[in-house]
Design a protein around this motif. Structure first.
Motif, PDB file in Angstrom:
ATOM      1  N   ALA A  57     -35.139   9.257  -9.627  1.00  0.00           N
ATOM      2  CA  ALA A  57     -34.639  10.492 -10.231  1.00  0.00           C
ATOM      3  C   ALA A  57     -33.133  10.566 -10.072  1.00  0.00           C
ATOM      4  CB  ALA A  57     -35.299  11.709  -9.573  1.00  0.00           C
ATOM      5  N   GLN A  58     -32.530  11.380 -10.920  1.00  0.00           N
ATOM      6  CA  GLN A  58     -31.096  11.642 -10.838  1.00  0.00           C
ATOM      7  C   GLN A  58     -30.823  12.541  -9.636  1.00  0.00           C
ATOM      8  OE1 GLN A  58     -28.863  10.312 -13.090  1.00  0.00           O
ATOM      9  NE2 GLN A  58     -30.630   9.242 -13.928  1.00  0.00           N
ATOM     10  N   ALA A  59     -29.687  12.326  -9.012  1.00  0.00           N
ATOM     11  CA  ALA A  59     -29.277  13.149  -7.877  1.00  0.00           C
ATOM     12  C   ALA A  59     -27.773  13.365  -7.945  1.00  0.00           C
ATOM     13  CB  ALA A  59     -29.658  12.483  -6.560  1.00  0.00           C
ATOM     14  N   MET A  60     -27.329  14.434  -7.330  1.00  0.00           N
ATOM     15  CA  MET A  60     -25.895  14.720  -7.186  1.00  0.00           C
ATOM     16  C   MET A  60     -25.611  14.783  -5.697  1.00  0.00           C
ATOM     17  SD  MET A  60     -24.271  15.368 -10.119  1.00  0.00           S
ATOM     18  CE  MET A  60     -22.972  16.452  -9.616  1.00  0.00           C
ATOM     19  N   LEU A  61     -24.527  14.172  -5.289  1.00  0.00           N
ATOM     20  CA  LEU A  61     -24.131  14.200  -3.895  1.00  0.00           C
ATOM     21  C   LEU A  61     -23.224  15.395  -3.670  1.00  0.00           C
ATOM     22  CD1 LEU A  61     -24.491  12.481  -1.346  1.00  0.00           C
ATOM     23  CD2 LEU A  61     -22.349  11.362  -1.923  1.00  0.00           C
ATOM     24  N   GLY A  62     -23.543  16.209  -2.666  1.00  0.00           N
ATOM     25  CA  GLY A  62     -22.693  17.344  -2.336  1.00  0.00           C
ATOM     26  C   GLY A  62     -21.277  16.876  -2.040  1.00  0.00           C
ATOM     27  N   SER A  63     -20.298  17.656  -2.437  1.00  0.00           N
ATOM     28  CA  SER A  63     -18.897  17.242  -2.280  1.00  0.00           C
ATOM     29  C   SER A  63     -18.530  16.987  -0.828  1.00  0.00           C
ATOM     30  CB  SER A  63     -17.956  18.285  -2.900  1.00  0.00           C
ATOM     31  OG  SER A  63     -18.155  19.542  -2.290  1.00  0.00           O
ATOM     32  N   GLN A  64     -19.217  17.639   0.121  1.00  0.00           N
ATOM     33  CA  GLN A  64     -18.928  17.434   1.532  1.00  0.00           C
ATOM     34  C   GLN A  64     -19.337  16.037   2.010  1.00  0.00           C
ATOM     35  OE1 GLN A  64     -21.254  19.374   0.266  1.00  0.00           O
ATOM     36  NE2 GLN A  64     -23.111  19.367   1.498  1.00  0.00           N
ATOM     37  N   LEU A  65     -20.121  15.307   1.195  1.00  0.00           N
ATOM     38  CA  LEU A  65     -20.570  13.960   1.554  1.00  0.00           C
ATOM     39  C   LEU A  65     -19.828  12.869   0.787  1.00  0.00           C
ATOM     40  CD1 LEU A  65     -24.408  14.699   1.565  1.00  0.00           C
ATOM     41  CD2 LEU A  65     -22.875  14.584   3.545  1.00  0.00           C
ATOM     42  N   SER A  66     -18.904  13.243  -0.063  1.00  0.00           N
ATOM     43  CA  SER A  66     -18.210  12.272  -0.921  1.00  0.00           C
ATOM     44  C   SER A  66     -17.477  11.194  -0.134  1.00  0.00           C
ATOM     45  CB  SER A  66     -17.226  12.988  -1.847  1.00  0.00           C
ATOM     46  OG  SER A  66     -17.922  13.793  -2.760  1.00  0.00           O
ATOM     47  N   ASP A  67     -16.987  11.527   1.045  1.00  0.00           N
ATOM     48  CA  ASP A  67     -16.257  10.537   1.844  1.00  0.00           C
ATOM     49  C   ASP A  67     -17.130   9.347   2.228  1.00  0.00           C
ATOM     50  OD1 ASP A  67     -13.891  11.909   1.690  1.00  0.00           O
ATOM     51  OD2 ASP A  67     -14.059  12.828   3.682  1.00  0.00           O
ATOM     52  N   LEU A  68     -18.443   9.557   2.357  1.00  0.00           N
ATOM     53  CA  LEU A  68     -19.338   8.447   2.703  1.00  0.00           C
ATOM     54  C   LEU A  68     -19.293   7.351   1.647  1.00  0.00           C
ATOM     55  CD1 LEU A  68     -22.450  10.445   3.974  1.00  0.00           C
ATOM     56  CD2 LEU A  68     -20.776   9.198   5.361  1.00  0.00           C
ATOM     57  N   ILE A  69     -19.125   7.745   0.402  1.00  0.00           N
ATOM     58  CA  ILE A  69     -19.032   6.762  -0.680  1.00  0.00           C
ATOM     59  C   ILE A  69     -17.612   6.215  -0.767  1.00  0.00           C
ATOM     60  CG2 ILE A  69     -19.184   6.436  -3.182  1.00  0.00           C
ATOM     61  CD1 ILE A  69     -21.554   8.418  -3.079  1.00  0.00           C
ATOM     62  N   ALA A  70     -16.630   7.091  -0.687  1.00  0.00           N
ATOM     63  CA  ALA A  70     -15.237   6.658  -0.767  1.00  0.00           C
ATOM     64  C   ALA A  70     -14.896   5.647   0.335  1.00  0.00           C
ATOM     65  CB  ALA A  70     -14.311   7.869  -0.684  1.00  0.00           C
ATOM     66  N   GLN A  71     -15.516   5.794   1.501  1.00  0.00           N
ATOM     67  CA  GLN A  71     -15.273   4.881   2.619  1.00  0.00           C
ATOM     68  C   GLN A  71     -16.172   3.650   2.576  1.00  0.00           C
ATOM     69  OE1 GLN A  71     -15.936   7.439   5.980  1.00  0.00           O
ATOM     70  NE2 GLN A  71     -14.110   8.657   5.590  1.00  0.00           N
ATOM     71  N   GLY A  72     -17.058   3.573   1.574  1.00  0.00           N
ATOM     72  CA  GLY A  72     -17.928   2.419   1.420  1.00  0.00           C
ATOM     73  C   GLY A  72     -19.125   2.406   2.356  1.00  0.00           C
ATOM     74  N   LYS A  73     -19.411   3.506   3.025  1.00  0.00           N
ATOM     75  CA  LYS A  73     -20.554   3.553   3.938  1.00  0.00           C
ATOM     76  C   LYS A  73     -21.879   3.633   3.184  1.00  0.00           C
ATOM     77  CE  LYS A  73     -17.957   5.600   7.707  1.00  0.00           C
ATOM     78  NZ  LYS A  73     -17.767   6.759   8.575  1.00  0.00           N
ATOM     79  N   VAL A  74     -21.910   4.379   2.091  1.00  0.00           N
ATOM     80  CA  VAL A  74     -23.103   4.478   1.253  1.00  0.00           C
ATOM     81  C   VAL A  74     -22.830   3.716  -0.042  1.00  0.00           C
ATOM     82  CG1 VAL A  74     -24.628   6.035  -0.025  1.00  0.00           C
ATOM     83  CG2 VAL A  74     -23.789   6.699   2.230  1.00  0.00           C
ATOM     84  N   ALA A  75     -23.748   2.810  -0.376  1.00  0.00           N
ATOM     85  CA  ALA A  75     -23.583   1.974  -1.569  1.00  0.00           C
ATOM     86  C   ALA A  75     -24.950   1.752  -2.203  1.00  0.00           C
ATOM     87  CB  ALA A  75     -22.955   0.636  -1.178  1.00  0.00           C
ATOM     88  N   ASN A  76     -24.958   1.160  -3.395  1.00  0.00           N
ATOM     89  CA  ASN A  76     -26.213   0.828  -4.063  1.00  0.00           C
ATOM     90  C   ASN A  76     -27.080  -0.010  -3.123  1.00  0.00           C
ATOM     91  OD1 ASN A  76     -25.190   2.084  -6.312  1.00  0.00           O
ATOM     92  ND2 ASN A  76     -24.778   0.207  -7.432  1.00  0.00           N
TER      93      ASN A  76
END
Length: 151
Positions: A57-76
């Motif tokens: 399903a489609q999901a949206m990440l809350g803006s407070q969690l965006s750093d996890l992606i920007a820092q490369g911690k969460v990825a495909n």
């Protein structure tokens, strides 16, 4: 560390029936285009596709969690545990809004052969609809024969 996905959780979340902390796999992450009309810099927002191995399903990440992606911690391919989430209707689709989560693993190959939840009747979903996020199938007869006729 071996974590199992919470099978059936995408369906339960879409129907507002999931009240635990389901484990899902991130299949895709995309940054959402932002309207930069003002001088105030906005936090990057991300759209995701999450899977429980049966449905995605489609999901949206809350803006407070965006750093996890920007820092490369969460990825495909990462496995995550959803700690807080809601499911809303957005443009006639059910979208999971992820408000808080734990990262459980580094990226792994896609688990299962999930189909999009709600895109087809359940009977057709069980028939193996195409999953654009699945790993490509390996040819069974790789390196044997060509396009010519058998002999």
């Amino acid at each position: 560390m071996n974590h199992q996905l919470t099978v059936g959780s995408v369906k339960r979340m879409a129907n507002n029936e999931e009240d635990g902390h389901p484990i899902v796999q991130v299949l895709q992450i995309r940054q959402i285009a932002q309207n930069s009309g003002g001088s105030v810099q906005q936090t990057n927002r991300y759209k995701m596709v999450v899977s429980d191995s049966v449905h995605y399903a489609q999901a949206m990440l809350g803006s407070q969690l965006s750093d996890l992606i920007a820092q490369g911690k969460v990825a495909n391919g990462c496995l995550i545990r959803l700690l807080e989430f809601v499911c809303n209707n957005v443009a006639d689709r059910r979208v999971i809004i992820i408000l808080n989560m734990d990262l459980l693993s580094a990226p792994v190959a896609p688990i299962g052969d999930a189909v999009e939840y709600g895109s087809q009747p359940a009977a057709q979903q069980a028939g193996g609809a195409h999953n654009p996020y699945a790993r490509p199938a390996q040819p069974q007869n790789a390196g044997r024969g060509g396009m010519g006729g058998g002999g």
